[in-house]
Design a protein around this motif. Structure first.
Motif, PDB file in Angstrom:
ATOM      1  N   GLN A 186       0.834  -1.213   0.000  1.00 37.88           N
ATOM      2  CA  GLN A 186       0.000   0.000   0.000  1.00 37.88           C
ATOM      3  C   GLN A 186       0.867   1.261   0.000  1.00 37.88           C
ATOM      4  O   GLN A 186       0.468   2.292  -0.549  1.00 37.88           O
ATOM      5  N   TYR A 187       2.038   1.173   0.604  1.00 35.95           N
ATOM      6  CA  TYR A 187       2.967   2.306   0.525  1.00 35.95           C
ATOM      7  C   TYR A 187       3.300   2.608  -0.933  1.00 35.95           C
ATOM      8  O   TYR A 187       3.229   3.753  -1.383  1.00 35.95           O
ATOM      9  N   LYS A 188       3.642   1.551  -1.680  1.00 34.95           N
ATOM     10  CA  LYS A 188       3.997   1.734  -3.095  1.00 34.95           C
ATOM     11  C   LYS A 188       2.819   2.324  -3.874  1.00 34.95           C
ATOM     12  O   LYS A 188       2.998   3.193  -4.727  1.00 34.95           O
ATOM     13  N   LEU A 189       1.623   1.832  -3.538  1.00 38.05           N
ATOM     14  CA  LEU A 189       0.426   2.303  -4.238  1.00 38.05           C
ATOM     15  C   LEU A 189       0.195   3.792  -3.992  1.00 38.05           C
ATOM     16  O   LEU A 189       0.067   4.581  -4.934  1.00 38.05           O
ATOM     17  N   PHE A 190       0.158   4.186  -2.706  1.00 38.84           N
ATOM     18  CA  PHE A 190      -0.149   5.591  -2.387  1.00 38.84           C
ATOM     19  C   PHE A 190       0.975   6.519  -2.830  1.00 38.84           C
ATOM     20  O   PHE A 190       0.713   7.637  -3.288  1.00 38.84           O
ATOM     21  N   MET A 191       2.216   6.078  -2.685  1.00 37.91           N
ATOM     22  CA  MET A 191       3.325   6.928  -3.127  1.00 37.91           C
ATOM     23  C   MET A 191       3.300   7.065  -4.654  1.00 37.91           C
ATOM     24  O   MET A 191       3.581   8.152  -5.189  1.00 37.91           O
ATOM     25  N   GLY A 192       2.932   5.997  -5.346  1.00 35.84           N
ATOM     26  CA  GLY A 192       2.805   6.053  -6.805  1.00 35.84           C
ATOM     27  C   GLY A 192       1.751   7.066  -7.225  1.00 35.84           C
ATOM     28  O   GLY A 192       1.963   7.865  -8.149  1.00 35.84           O
ATOM     29  N   ILE A 193       0.618   7.068  -6.517  1.00 36.83           N
ATOM     30  CA  ILE A 193      -0.449   8.039  -6.838  1.00 36.83           C
ATOM     31  C   ILE A 193       0.051   9.465  -6.579  1.00 36.83           C
ATOM     32  O   ILE A 193      -0.211  10.383  -7.361  1.00 36.83           O
ATOM     33  N   THR A 194       0.786   9.641  -5.479  1.00 36.77           N
ATOM     34  CA  THR A 194       1.323  10.976  -5.148  1.00 36.77           C
ATOM     35  C   THR A 194       2.233  11.475  -6.271  1.00 36.77           C
ATOM     36  O   THR A 194       2.139  12.639  -6.699  1.00 36.77           O
ATOM     37  N   ILE A 195       3.097  10.590  -6.748  1.00 37.39           N
ATOM     38  CA  ILE A 195       4.025  10.968  -7.826  1.00 37.39           C
ATOM     39  C   ILE A 195       3.244  11.348  -9.083  1.00 37.39           C
ATOM     40  O   ILE A 195       3.536  12.366  -9.730  1.00 37.39           O
ATOM     41  N   LEU A 196       2.228  10.560  -9.408  1.00 36.36           N
ATOM     42  CA  LEU A 196       1.416  10.867 -10.593  1.00 36.36           C
ATOM     43  C   LEU A 196       0.718  12.223 -10.446  1.00 36.36           C
ATOM     44  O   LEU A 196       0.638  12.993 -11.409  1.00 36.36           O
ATOM     45  N   CYS A 197       0.218  12.503  -9.243  1.00 32.02           N
ATOM     46  CA  CYS A 197      -0.446  13.799  -9.012  1.00 32.02           C
ATOM     47  C   CYS A 197       0.544  14.946  -9.227  1.00 32.02           C
ATOM     48  O   CYS A 197       0.212  15.960  -9.861  1.00 32.02           O
ATOM     49  N   GLY A 198       1.764  14.793  -8.695  1.00 38.63           N
ATOM     50  CA  GLY A 198       2.778  15.841  -8.866  1.00 38.63           C
ATOM     51  C   GLY A 198       3.093  16.064 -10.335  1.00 38.63           C
ATOM     52  O   GLY A 198       3.200  17.207 -10.795  1.00 38.63           O
ATOM     53  N   ILE A 199       3.225  14.971 -11.066  1.00 39.87           N
ATOM     54  CA  ILE A 199       3.532  15.083 -12.502  1.00 39.87           C
ATOM     55  C   ILE A 199       2.360  15.732 -13.243  1.00 39.87           C
ATOM     56  O   ILE A 199       2.557  16.608 -14.089  1.00 39.87           O
ATOM     57  N   LEU A 200       1.134  15.330 -12.893  1.00 38.03           N
ATOM     58  CA  LEU A 200      -0.051  15.916 -13.537  1.00 38.03           C
ATOM     59  C   LEU A 200      -0.094  17.428 -13.317  1.00 38.03           C
ATOM     60  O   LEU A 200      -0.374  18.202 -14.245  1.00 38.03           O
ATOM     61  N   PHE A 201       0.191  17.853 -12.086  1.00 34.60           N
ATOM     62  CA  PHE A 201       0.201  19.284 -11.766  1.00 34.60           C
ATOM     63  C   PHE A 201       1.172  20.024 -12.686  1.00 34.60           C
ATOM     64  O   PHE A 201       0.838  21.062 -13.267  1.00 34.60           O
ATOM     65  N   LEU A 202       2.379  19.472 -12.822  1.00 33.16           N
ATOM     66  CA  LEU A 202       3.404  20.134 -13.649  1.00 33.16           C
ATOM     67  C   LEU A 202       3.031  20.127 -15.122  1.00 33.16           C
ATOM     68  O   LEU A 202       3.255  21.108 -15.837  1.00 33.16           O
ATOM     69  N   VAL A 203       2.455  19.015 -15.570  1.00 30.23           N
ATOM     70  CA  VAL A 203       2.062  18.920 -16.987  1.00 30.23           C
ATOM     71  C   VAL A 203       1.013  19.981 -17.315  1.00 30.23           C
ATOM     72  O   VAL A 203       1.110  20.681 -18.332  1.00 30.23           O
ATOM     73  N   VAL A 204       0.017  20.124 -16.444  1.00 26.77           N
ATOM     74  CA  VAL A 204      -1.024  21.133 -16.674  1.00 26.77           C
ATOM     75  C   VAL A 204      -0.401  22.528 -16.724  1.00 26.77           C
ATOM     76  O   VAL A 204      -0.727  23.347 -17.584  1.00 26.77           O
ATOM     77  N   LYS A 205       0.504  22.779 -15.805  1.00 27.96           N
ATOM     78  CA  LYS A 205       1.123  24.111 -15.714  1.00 27.96           C
ATOM     79  C   LYS A 205       1.982  24.402 -16.948  1.00 27.96           C
ATOM     80  O   LYS A 205       1.890  25.479 -17.546  1.00 27.96           O
ATOM     81  N   LEU A 206       2.803  23.432 -17.324  1.00 23.24           N
ATOM     82  CA  LEU A 206       3.806  23.697 -18.359  1.00 23.24           C
ATOM     83  C   LEU A 206       3.288  23.516 -19.781  1.00 23.24           C
ATOM     84  O   LEU A 206       3.815  24.123 -20.708  1.00 23.24           O
ATOM     85  N   THR A 207       2.293  22.653 -19.951  1.00 25.66           N
ATOM     86  CA  THR A 207       1.835  22.412 -21.326  1.00 25.66           C
ATOM     87  C   THR A 207       0.536  23.140 -21.649  1.00 25.66           C
ATOM     88  O   THR A 207       0.167  23.240 -22.810  1.00 25.66           O
ATOM     89  N   TYR A 208      -0.152  23.643 -20.636  1.00 25.73           N
ATOM     90  CA  TYR A 208      -1.419  24.323 -20.928  1.00 25.73           C
ATOM     91  C   TYR A 208      -1.428  25.775 -20.421  1.00 25.73           C
ATOM     92  O   TYR A 208      -1.604  26.707 -21.197  1.00 25.73           O
ATOM     93  N   GLU A 209      -1.201  25.938 -19.105  1.00 21.65           N
ATOM     94  CA  GLU A 209      -1.383  27.276 -18.533  1.00 21.65           C
ATOM     95  C   GLU A 209      -0.326  28.276 -19.014  1.00 21.65           C
ATOM     96  O   GLU A 209      -0.682  29.362 -19.480  1.00 21.65           O
ATOM     97  N   TYR A 210       0.936  27.940 -18.867  1.00 22.45           N
ATOM     98  CA  TYR A 210       1.981  28.884 -19.296  1.00 22.45           C
ATOM     99  C   TYR A 210       1.922  29.176 -20.799  1.00 22.45           C
ATOM    100  O   TYR A 210       1.938  30.346 -21.197  1.00 22.45           O
ATOM    101  N   PRO A 211       1.870  28.142 -21.676  1.00 25.10           N
ATOM    102  CA  PRO A 211       1.851  28.442 -23.121  1.00 25.10           C
ATOM    103  C   PRO A 211       0.687  29.347 -23.524  1.00 25.10           C
ATOM    104  O   PRO A 211       0.836  30.191 -24.403  1.00 25.10           O
ATOM    105  N   GLN A 212      -0.476  29.148 -22.883  1.00 23.94           N
ATOM    106  CA  GLN A 212      -1.622  30.014 -23.205  1.00 23.94           C
ATOM    107  C   GLN A 212      -1.273  31.481 -22.980  1.00 23.94           C
ATOM    108  O   GLN A 212      -1.653  32.353 -23.756  1.00 23.94           O
TER     109      GLN A 212
END
Lengths: 117, 285
Positions: B90-116
């Motif tokens: 479960q540690y691996k599972l929750f930490m994996g989700i945390t990492i994905l959330c962090g990456i999603l945040f950055l992707v939204v910021k760098l590929t959508y919000e800033y370029p706009q």
């Protein structure tokens, strides 16, 4: 020197416990943060008489959310005394940082854009 | 050489070393962001009416990113609880989700919000020329309603010459007295096909929504950029703890891994805490 398998003797966590047994407060705070985020967005579209009032209310909600994160997620509701001492001085220096910036308005450098006399 | 007090508390501080270390680091972080927020406050207070842009960011996308960070704050603390009860899966599972959330945040910021922002254009009109463009700015209407004046025409740069700029304007400039444009929108205004010609002699300054556009975007990119770097740093640390290095430490000393995750989690919660103030200050208020 710490032993490699030392564990906190008074820890409420025992090997084999169900995660849900210990994570209820975190789910509750997570839910509160979701709800108050929606609330922050909603009240920003309500006019409270002046823009300053909207800013004050918006920041009050944000401060409440931040307090929830600090108290529950960061465990500041039950930390060791030294952590609170560190944070006390942090707050003092942070307030001083804003205060000194504010005071600089009263003593502008001649010849700069903000020098108005 | 074994590093002391990684698990048990130091007698004089009552804390294991990394715990005190991370709180001292977070104290310095409070000063770092405190200084930047201080700059924001005084730039905003010092800006003349109409010169602090409102409603130029995408609120639903910002709200989505806020949800993503809150969700990651919950999952990182669940990952820590999973280690405390010695459930590595479960540690691996929750930490994996945390990492994905962090990456999603950055992707939204760098590929959508800033370029706009880098594709949107703004032209500040000189104060003595504002009346000439009132058909697009609607300042007489705004004055009657007690609203701040519009001093900038925004949209997409359509054409430019030595004498003028032509802008395909945002919707409010096609119908500036419409009540629905009196206050900042939930969704960003769409760019229309209406072209407004602005003489260069009437322009105070102009450019895309980059840091040099205005104190607003200077502080926006500075604070959100620094915050984004913190998110990236957190993701890298989480990846290190999630990859086989974490598994090997778990086998030899699971409490040590739990403490490392707690320290990284404290940093992550601080990053979340900063965003809690960034979101309303830049997106909503």
């Amino acid at each position: 020197m710490s032993s490699t398998h030392d564990t906190a003797q008074h820890s409420p966590y025992k090997a084999g416990d169900a995660i849900l047994q210990h994570s209820r407060p975190y789910f509750i705070v997570g839910g509160i943060l979701f709800v108050f985020t929606v609330l922050t967005v909603a009240i920003s579209y309500v006019h409270f008489g002046s823009h300053a009032a909207n800013i004050a209310i918006g920041l009050a909600v944000a401060s409440f959310k931040a307090a929830c994160v600090a108290a529950i997620f960061m465990h500041l509701n039950h930390e060791k005394r030294l952590i609170y001492v560190v944070l006390f001085f942090t707050v003092i220096f942070a307030v001083a940082c804003v205060y000194l910036t504010w005071k600089s308005f009263a003593d502008p450098i001649p010849g700069t854009q903000h020098f108005v006399r | 050489m074994e590093i002391p007090y990684t698990v048990s508390a130091r007698p004089d501080t009552g804390l294991w070393n990394a715990k005190l270390g991370i709180w001292l680091f977070l104290a310095s972080e409070v000063m770092l962001f405190g200084g930047l927020f201080s700059a924001y406050i005084f730039l905003r207070i010092g800006s003349e009416p109409g010169y602090w842009p409102l409603g130029v960011l995408n609120v639903p996308v910002g709200t989505l990113n806020t949800f993503v960070l809150i969700a990651s704050s919950v999952t990182v603390v669940l990952a820590w609880v999973a280690l405390k009860v010695r459930n590595f899966f479960q540690y691996k599972l929750f930490m994996g989700i945390t990492i994905l959330c962090g990456i999603l945040f950055l992707v939204v910021k760098l590929t959508y919000e800033y370029p706009q922002k880098f594709h949107h254009y703004g032209v500040f009109i000189k104060k003595d020329a504002l009346g000439k463009y009132d058909a697009f700015l609607g300042n007489n209407h705004r004055r009657e309603k007690g609203l701040e004046p519009r001093v900038e025409i925004t949209g997409k740069l359509y054409q430019e010459s030595d004498e003028y700029l032509k802008i395909k304007v945002d919707a409010p400039f096609t119908d500036p007295t419409n009540h629905k444009y009196d206050f900042p929108p939930l969704f960003p205004h769409k760019v229309t096909d209406t072209v407004v010609k602005i003489d260069r002699a009437d322009i105070q300054h102009h450019g895309v929504f980059a840091p040099k556009h205005s104190p607003y975007f200077a502080t926006y990119f500075c604070i959100t950029g620094l915050h984004g770097l913190h998110v990236l740093g957190g993701v890298i640390v989480f990846l290190y703890l999630w990859l086989p290095c974490g598994a090997s430490l778990y086998k030899t000393n699971p409490e040590h891994l739990a403490n490392r995750v707690e320290v990284a989690g404290l940093f992550w919660h601080f990053v979340d805490l900063v965003w809690i103030f960034v979101f309303p200050l830049f997106y909503l208020l």
